[in-house]
Design a protein around this motif. Structure first.
Motif, PDB file in Angstrom:
ATOM      1  N   THR A  69       0.774  -1.163   0.070  1.00  0.00           N
ATOM      2  CA  THR A  69       0.115  -0.043  -0.103  1.00  0.00           C
ATOM      3  C   THR A  69       0.976   1.157  -0.006  1.00  0.00           C
ATOM      4  O   THR A  69       1.765   1.566   1.170  1.00  0.00           O
ATOM      5  CB  THR A  69      -1.132  -0.065   1.352  1.00  0.00           C
ATOM      6  OG1 THR A  69      -1.798  -1.142   1.232  1.00  0.00           O
ATOM      7  CG2 THR A  69      -1.657   1.374   1.207  1.00  0.00           C
TER       8      THR A  69
ATOM      9  N   PRO B  88       0.188   8.321  -1.559  1.00  0.00           N
ATOM     10  CA  PRO B  88      -0.216   9.167  -2.573  1.00  0.00           C
ATOM     11  C   PRO B  88       0.979   9.444  -3.607  1.00  0.00           C
ATOM     12  O   PRO B  88       2.026   9.839  -2.855  1.00  0.00           O
ATOM     13  CB  PRO B  88      -1.011   9.952  -1.890  1.00  0.00           C
ATOM     14  CG  PRO B  88      -1.744   9.865  -0.913  1.00  0.00           C
ATOM     15  CD  PRO B  88      -0.770   8.897  -0.270  1.00  0.00           C
TER      16      PRO B  88
ATOM     17  N   ILE C 142      -8.111   7.337  -4.456  1.00  0.00           N
ATOM     18  CA  ILE C 142      -6.779   7.117  -4.221  1.00  0.00           C
ATOM     19  C   ILE C 142      -6.455   5.451  -3.878  1.00  0.00           C
ATOM     20  O   ILE C 142      -5.437   4.963  -4.560  1.00  0.00           O
ATOM     21  CB  ILE C 142      -6.016   7.985  -2.895  1.00  0.00           C
ATOM     22  CG1 ILE C 142      -6.123   9.542  -3.474  1.00  0.00           C
ATOM     23  CG2 ILE C 142      -4.770   7.787  -2.783  1.00  0.00           C
ATOM     24  CD1 ILE C 142      -5.842  10.393  -2.339  1.00  0.00           C
ATOM     25  N   TYR C 143      -6.880   5.119  -2.839  1.00  0.00           N
ATOM     26  CA  TYR C 143      -6.680   3.729  -2.479  1.00  0.00           C
ATOM     27  C   TYR C 143      -7.375   2.575  -3.038  1.00  0.00           C
ATOM     28  O   TYR C 143      -6.986   1.428  -2.969  1.00  0.00           O
ATOM     29  CB  TYR C 143      -6.709   3.866  -0.973  1.00  0.00           C
ATOM     30  CG  TYR C 143      -5.645   5.024  -0.268  1.00  0.00           C
ATOM     31  CD1 TYR C 143      -4.457   4.577  -0.150  1.00  0.00           C
ATOM     32  CD2 TYR C 143      -6.392   5.957   0.285  1.00  0.00           C
ATOM     33  CE1 TYR C 143      -3.682   5.541   0.588  1.00  0.00           C
ATOM     34  CE2 TYR C 143      -5.610   7.048   0.794  1.00  0.00           C
ATOM     35  CZ  TYR C 143      -4.148   6.767   0.699  1.00  0.00           C
ATOM     36  OH  TYR C 143      -3.337   7.893   1.224  1.00  0.00           O
TER      37      TYR C 143
ATOM     38  N   ASN D 265     -10.069   2.448  -5.763  1.00  0.00           N
ATOM     39  CA  ASN D 265     -10.247   2.303  -7.333  1.00  0.00           C
ATOM     40  C   ASN D 265      -9.562   3.505  -7.831  1.00  0.00           C
ATOM     41  O   ASN D 265     -10.138   4.673  -8.462  1.00  0.00           O
ATOM     42  CB  ASN D 265     -11.722   2.700  -7.554  1.00  0.00           C
ATOM     43  CG  ASN D 265     -12.249   2.549  -8.905  1.00  0.00           C
ATOM     44  OD1 ASN D 265     -11.340   2.036  -9.749  1.00  0.00           O
ATOM     45  ND2 ASN D 265     -13.164   2.973  -9.273  1.00  0.00           N
ATOM     46  N   PRO D 266      -8.179   3.244  -7.962  1.00  0.00           N
ATOM     47  CA  PRO D 266      -7.309   4.462  -8.422  1.00  0.00           C
ATOM     48  C   PRO D 266      -7.583   5.022  -9.664  1.00  0.00           C
ATOM     49  O   PRO D 266      -7.928   4.621 -10.893  1.00  0.00           O
ATOM     50  CB  PRO D 266      -5.757   3.666  -8.589  1.00  0.00           C
ATOM     51  CG  PRO D 266      -6.234   2.449  -7.591  1.00  0.00           C
ATOM     52  CD  PRO D 266      -7.392   1.970  -7.789  1.00  0.00           C
ATOM     53  N   LYS D 267      -7.895   6.285  -9.695  1.00  0.00           N
ATOM     54  CA  LYS D 267      -8.471   7.202 -10.890  1.00  0.00           C
ATOM     55  C   LYS D 267      -8.144   8.722 -10.313  1.00  0.00           C
ATOM     56  O   LYS D 267      -8.100   8.866  -9.166  1.00  0.00           O
ATOM     57  CB  LYS D 267      -9.825   6.824 -11.221  1.00  0.00           C
ATOM     58  CG  LYS D 267     -10.849   7.027  -9.887  1.00  0.00           C
ATOM     59  CD  LYS D 267     -12.157   6.742 -10.772  1.00  0.00           C
ATOM     60  CE  LYS D 267     -13.451   6.933  -9.730  1.00  0.00           C
ATOM     61  NZ  LYS D 267     -14.529   6.433  -9.975  1.00  0.00           N
TER      62      LYS D 267
ATOM     63  N   ALA E 219      -3.582   9.025  -6.608  1.00  0.00           N
ATOM     64  CA  ALA E 219      -3.451   7.691  -6.665  1.00  0.00           C
ATOM     65  C   ALA E 219      -1.834   7.476  -7.505  1.00  0.00           C
ATOM     66  O   ALA E 219      -1.954   8.112  -8.425  1.00  0.00           O
ATOM     67  CB  ALA E 219      -4.277   6.555  -7.296  1.00  0.00           C
TER      68      ALA E 219
ATOM     69  N   ILE F 177      -1.273   6.356 -11.556  1.00  0.00           N
ATOM     70  CA  ILE F 177      -2.281   6.892 -12.770  1.00  0.00           C
ATOM     71  C   ILE F 177      -1.867   7.450 -14.038  1.00  0.00           C
ATOM     72  O   ILE F 177      -0.646   8.112 -13.775  1.00  0.00           O
ATOM     73  CB  ILE F 177      -3.313   7.351 -12.176  1.00  0.00           C
ATOM     74  CG1 ILE F 177      -3.085   8.922 -11.570  1.00  0.00           C
ATOM     75  CG2 ILE F 177      -4.028   6.696 -10.989  1.00  0.00           C
ATOM     76  CD1 ILE F 177      -4.137   9.637 -11.126  1.00  0.00           C
TER      77      ILE F 177
ATOM     78  N   ASN G 126       5.139   7.524  -6.640  1.00  0.00           N
ATOM     79  CA  ASN G 126       4.526   7.966  -5.601  1.00  0.00           C
ATOM     80  C   ASN G 126       5.340   9.129  -4.837  1.00  0.00           C
ATOM     81  O   ASN G 126       6.392   9.411  -5.080  1.00  0.00           O
ATOM     82  CB  ASN G 126       4.785   6.729  -4.616  1.00  0.00           C
ATOM     83  CG  ASN G 126       5.896   6.276  -3.834  1.00  0.00           C
ATOM     84  OD1 ASN G 126       6.216   7.148  -2.730  1.00  0.00           O
ATOM     85  ND2 ASN G 126       6.726   5.868  -4.715  1.00  0.00           N
TER      86      ASN G 126
END
Length: 494
Positions: free
Chosen positions: A299, A302, A336-337, A339-341, A375, A378, A429
Protein backbone atom coordinates in the motif's frame (compact mmCIF):
# COMPACT_ATOMS: atom_id res chain seq x y z
CA UNK A 1 38.62 1.66 11.52
CA UNK A 2 37.90 4.36 8.91
CA UNK A 3 35.80 3.05 6.02
CA UNK A 4 34.80 4.38 2.63
CA UNK A 5 31.01 4.81 2.70
CA UNK A 6 29.12 5.71 -0.48
CA UNK A 7 25.58 7.08 -0.23
CA UNK A 8 23.01 7.28 -3.03
CA UNK A 9 20.76 10.33 -2.86
CA UNK A 10 20.83 13.54 -0.84
CA UNK A 11 17.40 13.79 0.76
CA UNK A 12 16.77 14.20 4.48
CA UNK A 13 17.54 10.58 5.37
CA UNK A 14 20.75 10.42 3.32
CA UNK A 15 22.07 13.70 4.69
CA UNK A 16 21.24 12.62 8.25
CA UNK A 17 23.00 9.26 7.84
CA UNK A 18 26.01 10.98 6.24
CA UNK A 19 26.37 13.31 9.23
CA UNK A 20 26.31 10.47 11.76
CA UNK A 21 28.73 8.30 9.78
CA UNK A 22 31.16 11.18 9.23
CA UNK A 23 30.99 12.01 12.93
CA UNK A 24 32.03 8.40 13.59
CA UNK A 25 35.19 9.04 11.59
CA UNK A 26 34.35 7.47 8.24
CA UNK A 27 35.00 8.86 4.77
CA UNK A 28 31.51 9.59 3.43
CA UNK A 29 30.58 10.53 -0.13
CA UNK A 30 27.07 11.35 -1.37
CA UNK A 31 26.05 10.93 -5.01
CA UNK A 32 22.95 12.88 -6.12
CA UNK A 33 21.50 12.41 -9.62
CA UNK A 34 19.93 15.88 -9.76
CA UNK A 35 21.67 19.25 -9.99
CA UNK A 36 21.10 20.22 -6.35
CA UNK A 37 20.88 18.44 -3.01
CA UNK A 38 17.62 17.76 -1.21
CA UNK A 39 15.97 14.92 -3.10
CA UNK A 40 12.23 15.59 -3.03
CA UNK A 41 12.88 18.60 -0.81
CA UNK A 42 14.51 20.60 -3.58
CA UNK A 43 13.80 24.25 -4.26
CA UNK A 44 12.40 25.93 -7.38
CA UNK A 45 13.19 29.56 -8.09
CA UNK A 46 11.84 31.76 -10.84
CA UNK A 47 11.57 35.53 -11.39
CA UNK A 48 12.13 36.35 -7.72
CA UNK A 49 9.75 33.65 -6.45
CA UNK A 50 10.92 30.69 -4.37
CA UNK A 51 9.05 27.41 -3.85
CA UNK A 52 9.70 24.30 -1.80
CA UNK A 53 9.16 21.57 -4.38
CA UNK A 54 8.40 18.86 -1.84
CA UNK A 55 7.67 18.93 1.91
CA UNK A 56 6.21 22.17 3.23
CA UNK A 57 5.02 21.29 6.76
CA UNK A 58 7.44 21.63 9.68
CA UNK A 59 5.94 19.43 12.38
CA UNK A 60 7.56 17.64 15.34
CA UNK A 61 10.17 20.33 16.05
CA UNK A 62 11.59 18.15 18.82
CA UNK A 63 12.83 15.62 16.23
CA UNK A 64 14.79 18.33 14.43
CA UNK A 65 16.17 19.56 17.75
CA UNK A 66 17.23 16.04 18.67
CA UNK A 67 19.00 15.60 15.35
CA UNK A 68 21.03 18.79 15.57
CA UNK A 69 21.74 18.22 19.28
CA UNK A 70 23.53 15.00 18.34
CA UNK A 71 26.16 17.29 16.78
CA UNK A 72 26.19 19.93 19.49
CA UNK A 73 23.98 22.24 17.43
CA UNK A 74 20.46 23.63 17.40
CA UNK A 75 18.17 24.39 14.45
CA UNK A 76 18.52 28.08 15.31
CA UNK A 77 22.24 27.84 14.57
CA UNK A 78 21.22 27.49 10.92
CA UNK A 79 17.74 28.93 10.36
CA UNK A 80 15.12 31.10 12.02
CA UNK A 81 12.07 29.17 13.16
CA UNK A 82 8.63 30.71 13.72
CA UNK A 83 5.46 29.08 15.01
CA UNK A 84 2.54 29.85 12.69
CA UNK A 85 -0.64 31.25 14.20
CA UNK A 86 -2.98 30.04 12.94
CA UNK A 87 -1.16 26.87 12.00
CA UNK A 88 -3.51 26.40 9.05
CA UNK A 89 -6.99 27.15 7.73
CA UNK A 90 -9.55 24.56 6.61
CA UNK A 91 -12.18 25.66 4.08
CA UNK A 92 -15.49 23.79 4.02
CA UNK A 93 -17.43 26.22 1.82
CA UNK A 94 -17.68 29.86 0.82
CA UNK A 95 -16.80 32.00 3.84
CA UNK A 96 -17.02 28.78 5.85
CA UNK A 97 -13.67 27.91 7.35
CA UNK A 98 -11.97 26.89 10.59
CA UNK A 99 -8.61 28.26 11.69
CA UNK A 100 -6.45 25.92 13.76
CA UNK A 101 -4.71 28.16 16.24
CA UNK A 102 -1.28 27.69 17.78
CA UNK A 103 -2.58 26.96 21.30
CA UNK A 104 -4.65 23.97 22.32
CA UNK A 105 -6.92 26.07 24.54
CA UNK A 106 -7.86 28.23 21.56
CA UNK A 107 -8.47 25.15 19.42
CA UNK A 108 -10.73 23.72 22.12
CA UNK A 109 -12.70 26.96 22.17
CA UNK A 110 -13.13 26.75 18.39
CA UNK A 111 -14.32 23.14 18.62
CA UNK A 112 -16.80 24.06 21.34
CA UNK A 113 -18.44 26.70 19.13
CA UNK A 114 -18.93 24.09 16.41
CA UNK A 115 -20.03 21.16 18.60
CA UNK A 116 -21.01 21.85 22.22
CA UNK A 117 -19.20 19.48 24.58
CA UNK A 118 -16.41 18.79 22.10
CA UNK A 119 -13.77 20.79 24.01
CA UNK A 120 -13.68 18.21 26.81
CA UNK A 121 -13.64 15.39 24.26
CA UNK A 122 -10.76 17.04 22.43
CA UNK A 123 -8.71 17.39 25.61
CA UNK A 124 -9.26 13.69 26.35
CA UNK A 125 -8.32 12.74 22.78
CA UNK A 126 -5.15 14.88 22.80
CA UNK A 127 -4.10 13.55 26.22
CA UNK A 128 -4.14 10.04 24.76
CA UNK A 129 -2.39 11.29 21.63
CA UNK A 130 0.37 12.84 23.74
CA UNK A 131 0.82 9.58 25.62
CA UNK A 132 1.22 7.81 22.28
CA UNK A 133 3.62 10.49 21.06
CA UNK A 134 5.83 10.06 24.11
CA UNK A 135 6.00 6.32 23.47
CA UNK A 136 6.34 6.43 19.68
CA UNK A 137 8.43 9.46 18.79
CA UNK A 138 10.61 9.52 21.86
CA UNK A 139 11.30 5.79 21.84
CA UNK A 140 9.80 3.28 19.37
CA UNK A 141 10.65 5.05 16.11
CA UNK A 142 14.31 5.10 17.11
CA UNK A 143 14.38 1.30 16.88
CA UNK A 144 15.59 -0.21 13.59
CA UNK A 145 12.70 -2.58 12.81
CA UNK A 146 14.77 -5.75 13.03
CA UNK A 147 12.41 -7.64 15.34
CA UNK A 148 8.75 -7.55 16.42
CA UNK A 149 10.02 -7.55 20.01
CA UNK A 150 11.08 -3.93 19.50
CA UNK A 151 7.40 -3.02 19.79
CA UNK A 152 6.89 -4.91 23.03
CA UNK A 153 7.34 -2.58 26.00
CA UNK A 154 5.32 -2.16 29.21
CA UNK A 155 3.81 0.97 27.66
CA UNK A 156 2.81 -0.61 24.32
CA UNK A 157 1.34 -3.70 25.98
CA UNK A 158 -1.14 -1.40 27.72
CA UNK A 159 -2.08 0.08 24.35
CA UNK A 160 -2.27 -3.18 22.38
CA UNK A 161 -5.91 -2.62 21.47
CA UNK A 162 -4.98 0.60 19.69
CA UNK A 163 -3.11 -1.37 17.04
CA UNK A 164 -6.34 -3.16 16.10
CA UNK A 165 -8.67 -0.19 16.06
CA UNK A 166 -8.30 2.79 13.73
CA UNK A 167 -8.24 6.57 13.80
CA UNK A 168 -11.52 6.97 11.94
CA UNK A 169 -13.42 4.81 14.42
CA UNK A 170 -11.89 6.55 17.44
CA UNK A 171 -12.62 10.06 16.18
CA UNK A 172 -16.25 9.20 15.44
CA UNK A 173 -16.76 7.81 18.93
CA UNK A 174 -16.03 11.25 20.38
CA UNK A 175 -17.15 13.72 17.71
CA UNK A 176 -20.28 13.95 15.58
CA UNK A 177 -19.70 17.11 13.57
CA UNK A 178 -18.26 16.28 10.16
CA UNK A 179 -15.99 19.34 10.09
CA UNK A 180 -14.33 18.34 13.35
CA UNK A 181 -14.02 14.75 12.18
CA UNK A 182 -12.22 15.81 9.01
CA UNK A 183 -9.89 18.14 10.91
CA UNK A 184 -8.93 15.33 13.29
CA UNK A 185 -8.49 12.82 10.47
CA UNK A 186 -6.29 15.16 8.45
CA UNK A 187 -2.95 14.69 10.31
CA UNK A 188 -2.75 10.95 9.67
CA UNK A 189 -2.86 11.62 5.93
CA UNK A 190 0.84 12.45 6.40
CA UNK A 191 1.28 8.74 7.11
CA UNK A 192 0.01 7.91 3.65
CA UNK A 193 -3.14 5.88 4.38
CA UNK A 194 -6.85 6.36 4.94
CA UNK A 195 -7.81 7.12 8.57
CA UNK A 196 -9.87 3.92 8.50
CA UNK A 197 -6.69 1.94 7.70
CA UNK A 198 -4.45 3.74 10.19
CA UNK A 199 -4.09 2.18 13.66
CA UNK A 200 -5.40 4.21 16.57
CA UNK A 201 -1.93 4.38 18.06
CA UNK A 202 -1.00 6.81 15.30
CA UNK A 203 -3.15 9.46 16.96
CA UNK A 204 0.23 10.79 18.05
CA UNK A 205 0.04 12.79 14.80
CA UNK A 206 -2.83 14.75 16.35
CA UNK A 207 -0.56 15.70 19.23
CA UNK A 208 2.10 16.73 16.71
CA UNK A 209 -0.56 19.02 15.22
CA UNK A 210 -2.48 20.44 18.19
CA UNK A 211 0.11 19.92 20.91
CA UNK A 212 3.38 20.92 19.22
CA UNK A 213 2.07 23.20 16.51
CA UNK A 214 2.94 24.09 12.94
CA UNK A 215 6.24 25.90 12.38
CA UNK A 216 7.99 27.63 9.52
CA UNK A 217 11.74 27.80 8.88
CA UNK A 218 12.60 31.12 7.26
CA UNK A 219 13.36 30.47 3.60
CA UNK A 220 11.21 27.32 3.61
CA UNK A 221 11.96 23.65 4.16
CA UNK A 222 14.94 23.91 1.85
CA UNK A 223 16.57 25.92 4.65
CA UNK A 224 16.64 22.68 6.65
CA UNK A 225 18.27 20.86 3.74
CA UNK A 226 20.83 23.65 3.44
CA UNK A 227 21.51 23.41 7.17
CA UNK A 228 22.07 19.68 6.94
CA UNK A 229 24.31 20.10 3.91
CA UNK A 230 26.37 22.69 5.79
CA UNK A 231 26.63 20.39 8.79
CA UNK A 232 27.57 17.41 6.62
CA UNK A 233 30.30 19.30 4.81
CA UNK A 234 31.66 20.62 8.11
CA UNK A 235 32.01 16.99 9.23
CA UNK A 236 33.96 16.13 6.08
CA UNK A 237 31.21 14.70 3.85
CA UNK A 238 31.84 15.01 0.10
CA UNK A 239 28.78 15.64 -2.11
CA UNK A 240 28.61 15.09 -5.86
CA UNK A 241 25.57 16.30 -7.82
CA UNK A 242 24.68 15.32 -11.41
CA UNK A 243 25.89 11.88 -10.38
CA UNK A 244 23.50 9.17 -11.57
CA UNK A 245 23.97 5.64 -10.26
CA UNK A 246 23.69 3.05 -13.02
CA UNK A 247 24.58 -0.16 -11.18
CA UNK A 248 25.54 -1.55 -7.78
CA UNK A 249 28.24 -4.17 -8.10
CA UNK A 250 28.36 -7.25 -5.87
CA UNK A 251 31.51 -9.31 -5.42
CA UNK A 252 31.51 -12.47 -3.28
CA UNK A 253 28.11 -11.53 -1.91
CA UNK A 254 29.27 -8.06 -0.84
CA UNK A 255 28.32 -4.67 -2.28
CA UNK A 256 31.68 -3.28 -3.31
CA UNK A 257 31.23 -0.71 -6.09
CA UNK A 258 28.82 1.50 -7.98
CA UNK A 259 28.75 2.66 -11.57
CA UNK A 260 28.42 6.46 -11.42
CA UNK A 261 27.99 8.21 -14.78
CA UNK A 262 29.87 5.32 -16.39
CA UNK A 263 32.72 5.35 -13.85
CA UNK A 264 33.32 2.56 -11.34
CA UNK A 265 33.46 3.87 -7.77
CA UNK A 266 34.49 1.49 -5.00
CA UNK A 267 33.21 1.56 -1.44
CA UNK A 268 33.38 -0.50 1.73
CA UNK A 269 29.73 0.24 2.50
CA UNK A 270 26.98 1.30 0.10
CA UNK A 271 23.84 2.93 1.44
CA UNK A 272 20.86 4.13 -0.58
CA UNK A 273 18.43 6.86 0.36
CA UNK A 274 16.96 6.70 -3.13
CA UNK A 275 13.72 4.89 -3.91
CA UNK A 276 14.08 1.39 -2.39
CA UNK A 277 12.50 -0.42 -5.33
CA UNK A 278 14.65 1.46 -7.83
CA UNK A 279 17.81 0.81 -5.83
CA UNK A 280 17.18 -2.91 -5.98
CA UNK A 281 16.83 -2.73 -9.78
CA UNK A 282 20.45 -1.54 -9.79
CA UNK A 283 21.40 -4.98 -8.49
CA UNK A 284 21.48 -8.18 -10.49
CA UNK A 285 18.17 -9.97 -9.96
CA UNK A 286 19.61 -12.68 -7.70
CA UNK A 287 20.60 -10.05 -5.14
CA UNK A 288 17.26 -8.28 -4.83
CA UNK A 289 15.56 -8.67 -1.48
CA UNK A 290 12.01 -8.03 -2.70
CA UNK A 291 10.24 -9.23 -5.82
CA UNK A 292 8.14 -7.16 -8.20
CA UNK A 293 5.11 -8.99 -6.80
CA UNK A 294 6.04 -7.79 -3.31
CA UNK A 295 6.10 -4.15 -4.37
CA UNK A 296 2.91 -4.52 -6.38
CA UNK A 297 1.05 -5.68 -3.26
CA UNK A 298 2.26 -2.88 -0.98
CA UNK A 299 0.00 0.00 0.00
CA UNK A 300 1.74 3.12 -1.24
CA UNK A 301 1.15 6.63 -0.02
CA UNK A 302 -0.31 8.96 -2.65
CA UNK A 303 1.38 10.71 -5.49
CA UNK A 304 0.54 14.37 -6.07
CA UNK A 305 -0.24 16.90 -8.74
CA UNK A 306 1.54 20.10 -7.75
CA UNK A 307 1.49 23.58 -9.20
CA UNK A 308 4.00 26.30 -8.42
CA UNK A 309 2.31 29.60 -9.23
CA UNK A 310 3.52 33.19 -9.20
CA UNK A 311 0.84 35.86 -8.64
CA UNK A 312 1.31 39.57 -9.33
CA UNK A 313 -0.86 40.51 -6.35
CA UNK A 314 -1.38 39.48 -2.74
CA UNK A 315 -4.09 36.88 -2.11
CA UNK A 316 -6.87 37.67 0.36
CA UNK A 317 -8.68 35.43 2.86
CA UNK A 318 -5.97 32.77 3.03
CA UNK A 319 -3.26 31.75 5.48
CA UNK A 320 0.21 30.23 5.04
CA UNK A 321 -1.28 26.69 4.93
CA UNK A 322 -4.80 26.10 3.60
CA UNK A 323 -6.82 22.92 3.22
CA UNK A 324 -9.84 22.85 0.92
CA UNK A 325 -12.22 20.21 2.29
CA UNK A 326 -15.35 21.48 0.58
CA UNK A 327 -15.93 18.21 -1.28
CA UNK A 328 -16.44 14.58 -0.30
CA UNK A 329 -13.45 13.38 1.75
CA UNK A 330 -14.34 9.69 1.41
CA UNK A 331 -14.89 9.83 -2.36
CA UNK A 332 -11.41 11.29 -2.87
CA UNK A 333 -9.88 8.62 -0.59
CA UNK A 334 -11.56 5.87 -2.62
CA UNK A 335 -10.07 7.35 -5.82
CA UNK A 336 -6.61 7.13 -4.25
CA UNK A 337 -6.65 3.78 -2.43
CA UNK A 338 -9.57 1.60 -3.51
CA UNK A 339 -10.31 2.42 -7.14
CA UNK A 340 -7.30 4.35 -8.45
CA UNK A 341 -8.36 7.13 -10.80
CA UNK A 342 -8.40 10.89 -11.09
CA UNK A 343 -10.85 12.18 -8.44
CA UNK A 344 -13.92 13.95 -9.76
CA UNK A 345 -13.94 16.68 -7.11
CA UNK A 346 -10.59 16.55 -5.30
CA UNK A 347 -9.70 17.85 -1.90
CA UNK A 348 -6.53 19.89 -2.13
CA UNK A 349 -3.96 21.93 -0.23
CA UNK A 350 -2.65 25.41 -1.03
CA UNK A 351 0.37 27.08 0.52
CA UNK A 352 1.14 30.79 0.43
CA UNK A 353 4.49 31.04 2.24
CA UNK A 354 4.73 34.73 1.42
CA UNK A 355 2.09 35.26 4.13
CA UNK A 356 4.83 34.50 6.66
CA UNK A 357 8.09 34.82 4.77
CA UNK A 358 9.15 37.75 2.63
CA UNK A 359 11.84 35.63 0.99
CA UNK A 360 9.35 33.65 -1.08
CA UNK A 361 7.94 36.36 -3.37
CA UNK A 362 8.66 39.91 -4.54
CA UNK A 363 6.87 42.73 -2.64
CA UNK A 364 3.08 42.82 -3.11
CA UNK A 365 3.13 39.49 -4.90
CA UNK A 366 2.38 35.93 -3.82
CA UNK A 367 3.96 32.52 -4.29
CA UNK A 368 1.36 29.76 -4.27
CA UNK A 369 1.84 25.99 -4.16
CA UNK A 370 -1.22 23.87 -4.99
CA UNK A 371 -1.26 20.14 -4.20
CA UNK A 372 -3.84 17.49 -5.12
CA UNK A 373 -3.23 13.99 -3.67
CA UNK A 374 -3.51 11.31 -6.36
CA UNK A 375 -3.23 7.55 -6.67
CA UNK A 376 0.29 6.51 -7.67
CA UNK A 377 0.66 4.99 -11.10
CA UNK A 378 -2.28 6.75 -12.76
CA UNK A 379 -2.17 8.37 -16.20
CA UNK A 380 -0.44 11.75 -16.25
CA UNK A 381 -0.87 14.08 -19.23
CA UNK A 382 -0.54 17.86 -19.78
CA UNK A 383 -4.25 17.98 -20.58
CA UNK A 384 -5.20 16.38 -17.25
CA UNK A 385 -2.89 18.72 -15.36
CA UNK A 386 -4.49 21.77 -17.00
CA UNK A 387 -7.99 20.44 -16.35
CA UNK A 388 -7.30 20.00 -12.66
CA UNK A 389 -5.62 23.36 -12.29
CA UNK A 390 -8.80 24.94 -13.63
CA UNK A 391 -10.79 22.99 -11.05
CA UNK A 392 -8.73 24.08 -8.06
CA UNK A 393 -8.11 27.71 -9.05
CA UNK A 394 -11.84 28.13 -9.69
CA UNK A 395 -12.69 26.73 -6.26
CA UNK A 396 -10.14 28.94 -4.52
CA UNK A 397 -11.66 31.94 -6.30
CA UNK A 398 -15.19 30.93 -5.32
CA UNK A 399 -14.42 30.05 -1.71
CA UNK A 400 -12.21 33.02 -0.93
CA UNK A 401 -14.22 35.58 -2.90
CA UNK A 402 -11.66 36.93 -5.37
CA UNK A 403 -10.56 36.66 -8.99
CA UNK A 404 -7.12 35.12 -9.39
CA UNK A 405 -6.53 33.81 -12.90
CA UNK A 406 -5.77 37.20 -14.43
CA UNK A 407 -3.06 37.70 -11.78
CA UNK A 408 -1.07 34.58 -12.68
CA UNK A 409 2.41 35.42 -13.92
CA UNK A 410 3.41 31.79 -14.44
CA UNK A 411 2.63 28.27 -13.31
CA UNK A 412 4.73 25.13 -13.35
CA UNK A 413 3.28 21.68 -12.77
CA UNK A 414 4.76 18.54 -11.24
CA UNK A 415 3.10 15.14 -11.22
CA UNK A 416 3.49 11.35 -11.48
CA UNK A 417 5.78 11.39 -14.52
CA UNK A 418 8.09 13.91 -12.88
CA UNK A 419 8.38 11.89 -9.65
CA UNK A 420 9.43 8.93 -11.77
CA UNK A 421 11.87 10.93 -13.91
CA UNK A 422 13.52 12.94 -11.14
CA UNK A 423 13.44 10.48 -8.23
CA UNK A 424 12.97 7.05 -9.83
CA UNK A 425 9.90 6.88 -7.63
CA UNK A 426 7.93 3.63 -7.75
CA UNK A 427 4.71 4.41 -9.69
CA UNK A 428 5.46 8.07 -9.10
CA UNK A 429 4.53 7.95 -5.42
CA UNK A 430 5.31 11.12 -3.49
CA UNK A 431 5.55 9.90 0.12
CA UNK A 432 6.71 6.28 0.17
CA UNK A 433 4.96 3.33 1.79
CA UNK A 434 1.86 4.00 3.87
CA UNK A 435 2.00 3.27 7.58
CA UNK A 436 -0.77 0.70 7.78
CA UNK A 437 -0.80 -2.03 10.45
CA UNK A 438 0.86 -4.54 8.13
CA UNK A 439 3.46 -2.00 7.02
CA UNK A 440 4.63 -0.85 10.43
CA UNK A 441 8.11 -1.17 11.99
CA UNK A 442 9.56 -4.66 11.38
CA UNK A 443 6.96 -5.29 8.64
CA UNK A 444 8.49 -2.61 6.40
CA UNK A 445 11.38 -3.23 3.96
CA UNK A 446 14.56 -3.66 5.97
CA UNK A 447 17.30 -1.10 6.54
CA UNK A 448 19.90 -3.79 5.84
CA UNK A 449 19.89 -6.06 2.79
CA UNK A 450 19.27 -9.70 3.65
CA UNK A 451 21.03 -10.89 0.49
CA UNK A 452 23.99 -8.55 0.07
CA UNK A 453 26.57 -7.73 2.70
CA UNK A 454 27.44 -4.08 3.31
CA UNK A 455 24.34 -2.82 1.49
CA UNK A 456 21.95 -0.60 3.46
CA UNK A 457 18.82 1.44 2.84
CA UNK A 458 17.22 4.50 4.40
CA UNK A 459 14.25 6.74 3.69
CA UNK A 460 10.50 6.75 3.43
CA UNK A 461 10.06 3.25 1.98
CA UNK A 462 11.78 1.69 4.97
CA UNK A 463 11.81 2.23 8.75
CA UNK A 464 10.17 4.18 10.34
CA UNK A 465 8.03 5.59 7.52
CA UNK A 466 6.97 8.62 5.45
CA UNK A 467 7.46 12.24 6.45
CA UNK A 468 10.40 14.53 7.15
CA UNK A 469 10.90 13.75 10.88
CA UNK A 470 10.81 9.98 10.19
CA UNK A 471 13.35 10.53 7.40
CA UNK A 472 15.76 12.15 9.85
CA UNK A 473 15.24 9.22 12.19
CA UNK A 474 15.68 6.70 9.38
CA UNK A 475 19.08 8.16 8.57
CA UNK A 476 20.14 7.84 12.18
CA UNK A 477 18.91 4.25 12.39
CA UNK A 478 20.76 3.14 9.26
CA UNK A 479 23.96 4.89 10.34
CA UNK A 480 23.63 3.13 13.69
CA UNK A 481 23.35 -0.29 12.06
CA UNK A 482 26.40 0.42 9.91
CA UNK A 483 28.45 1.59 12.90
CA UNK A 484 27.33 -1.44 14.89
CA UNK A 485 28.49 -3.78 12.10
CA UNK A 486 31.82 -2.01 11.70
CA UNK A 487 32.48 -1.91 15.45
CA UNK A 488 31.67 -5.59 15.69
CA UNK A 489 34.05 -6.37 12.81
CA UNK A 490 36.78 -4.29 14.46
CA UNK A 491 36.44 -6.23 17.74
CA UNK A 492 36.66 -9.53 15.88
CA UNK A 493 39.86 -8.50 14.05
CA UNK A 494 41.42 -7.17 17.26
Amino acid sequence: MRKEIKIIGSGFSSLAAACYLAQDGHSVTIFEKNTTVGGRARQYQRDGFTFDMGPTWYWMPDVFERFFADFGKTPQDYYKLTQLSPGYRVYFGKNDYVDIDSKLEDIKATFETIEPGSAAMLQEFIDEAKSNYDIAIKDLVYRPGESPLELVTPQTVKKLGQFFSNISRDVRKKFKNNKLIQILEFPVLFLGAKPSDTPSFYSFMNYADFGLGTWHPEGGMFSVISAMETLARSLGVTIHTNAAIEKIGVENGTASWMLVNGTKVKGDIIMSGADYHHTETLLDKAYRGYSEQYWEKRTFAPSSLLFYVGFDTTIKNVEHHNLFFDTDFDAHAIAIYDNPKWPKDPLFYVRFPSKSDGHSAPPNMEAGTFLIPLAPGIKDTPELRDEYFEKVIHRVEQLTGQELKSHILFKESYCVNDFIKDYNSYKGNAYGLANTLLQTAFLRPKLKSAKVKNLYFTGQLTVPGPGVPPALISGKLTAGLISKQLNKATKVTV
